[in-house]
Design a protein around this motif. Structure first.
Motif, mmCIF file in Angstrom:
data_model
loop_
_atom_site.group_PDB
_atom_site.id
_atom_site.type_symbol
_atom_site.label_atom_id
_atom_site.label_comp_id
_atom_site.label_asym_id
_atom_site.label_seq_id
_atom_site.Cartn_x
_atom_site.Cartn_y
_atom_site.Cartn_z
ATOM 1 N N CYS A 104 0.839 -1.209 0.000
ATOM 2 C CA CYS A 104 0.000 0.000 0.000
ATOM 3 C C CYS A 104 0.867 1.250 0.000
ATOM 4 N N LYS A 105 1.946 1.237 0.781
ATOM 5 C CA LYS A 105 2.799 2.416 0.884
ATOM 6 C C LYS A 105 3.622 2.643 -0.377
ATOM 7 N N LYS A 113 -2.830 8.281 -6.301
ATOM 8 C CA LYS A 113 -2.768 9.721 -6.505
ATOM 9 C C LYS A 113 -3.317 10.096 -7.875
ATOM 10 N N ASN A 114 -2.913 9.384 -8.901
ATOM 11 C CA ASN A 114 -3.402 9.660 -10.258
ATOM 12 C C ASN A 114 -4.866 9.276 -10.414
ATOM 13 N N PHE A 115 -5.253 8.159 -9.782
ATOM 14 C CA PHE A 115 -6.639 7.703 -9.898
ATOM 15 C C PHE A 115 -7.602 8.696 -9.263
ATOM 16 N N ILE A 116 -7.240 9.216 -8.088
ATOM 17 C CA ILE A 116 -8.108 10.161 -7.385
ATOM 18 C C ILE A 116 -8.243 11.454 -8.167
ATOM 19 N N GLN A 117 -7.184 11.878 -8.806
ATOM 20 C CA GLN A 117 -7.266 13.090 -9.620
ATOM 21 C C GLN A 117 -8.260 12.925 -10.766
ATOM 22 N N LEU A 124 -13.223 5.825 -1.272
ATOM 23 C CA LEU A 124 -12.253 4.739 -1.155
ATOM 24 C C LEU A 124 -12.194 4.196 0.274
ATOM 25 N N THR A 125 -12.118 2.877 0.362
ATOM 26 C CA THR A 125 -11.861 2.209 1.634
ATOM 27 C C THR A 125 -10.639 1.324 1.435
ATOM 28 N N ILE A 126 -9.632 1.492 2.291
ATOM 29 C CA ILE A 126 -8.389 0.737 2.140
ATOM 30 C C ILE A 126 -8.111 -0.036 3.428
#
Length: 293
Positions: A104-105, A113-117, A124-126
């Protein structure tokens, strides 16, 4: 308690309009069908819900009590429908992702980061756990996508490779120099402290198999729960750590750590996203996996 939602819908509409004729027009059914439905609900509840008069129908005290709760239930349903419509308009959906803390890190975080943009309204739940636990959560439908190392246990899943990773052993120069002062190179496996992830970790099991195949037994093992701690402990000269080479590139480039040649070859492994084959058609999963290229 009646399980027929349509009866409650008819009851709610009649109670709201206080007129069977108006309710029939609103529901697009006949007046006799309205009356029959009301009688059936009253029989099931063993309660008189309406008073009939020449001016229409009126709720009894019991009817008012039921109407209050039915109205609340239908308002909740309407709110849910409105929220779904609003989410569709904004493109809001939910995506549940699972993977180890390390993956994950070092891998998921830059990818997200790119997906959220591109999808700012996705919820999202991680969750972080071992690869085996991640696959179990996928099987149970508790997460939608798992970031895992490729294994033989992926028959029921669709696996989408993301990047290769290379297992290696690292240490500080000082640790190796001090170790050489008290033991010979050939005694490395019995004299050095080897820092490894715990036995339940897929990486640890993979390395154990490689050692067993080559008849190697480590005498001093220090188990560490996370890859981050393995890296940090190796940087202070606590021992030789089994890590992923891609995650210590900066330390290797600066000379803070160096790779330790154990005379073994560890083939590259592949990390990727796994999901149930039956979920591949879901729009949010399709969008997420398209980012892999």
């Amino acid at each position: 308690m009646s399980n027929n939602l349509s009866l409650y819908n008819i009851f709610y509409t009649v109670g709201k309009t206080s007129n069977i004729s108006k309710a029939a027009k609103e529901l697009y059914i006949s007046q006799p069908a309205i009356s029959k439905a009301i009688r059936r609900l009253e029989e099931e509840l063993q309660t008189v819900l309406f008073k009939r008069s020449s001016r229409g129908v009126f709720l009894t005290d019991e009817g008012k009590l039921l109407f209050h709760h039915v109205e609340s239930a239908f308002n909740s349903l309407k709110t849910g429908e409105d929220l779904l419509a609003h989410n569709r308009t904004l493109g809001i959906s939910q995506l549940r992702i699972g993977g180890s803390t390390t993956l994950c890190k070092y891998i998921l975080l830059p990818y997200l980061k790119n997906f959220i943009q591109a999808h700012p309204h996705v919820k999202l739940t991680i969750s972080c756990q071992s690869t085996y636990q991640t696959l179990s959560l996928l099987e149970e439908g508790k997460i939608d996508i798992g970031l895992v190392g490729k294994t033989q246990n992926l028959k029921n899943f669709s696996f989408h490779p993301l990047c290769p990773i290379q297992d290696t052993f690292v240490s500080t120069k000082d640790y190796l120099r001090n170790l050489s002062l008290r033991s010979e190179r050939k005694d490395l496996f019995s004299s050095a402290t080897f820092m490894m992830l715990d036995e339940e970790n897929l990486t640890r099991q993979y390395i154990n198999c490689a050692f067993e195949k080559n008849g190697i037994t480590l005498k001093n093992i220090l188990e560490i729960t996370t890859m981050d701690l393995l890296i940090e402990f190796s940087k202070i000269g606590l021992g030789i750590a089994c890590v992923i080479r891609e995650f210590v590139q900066e330390e290797l480039s600066s000379g803070l750590l160096q790779e330790v040649n154990l005379g073994l070859t560890f083939p590259q492994r592949t990390v990727g996203f796994a999901c149930k084959k039956t979920n591949l058609h879901l729009p949010i999963i399709e969008s997420f996996l398209k980012k892999i290229g």
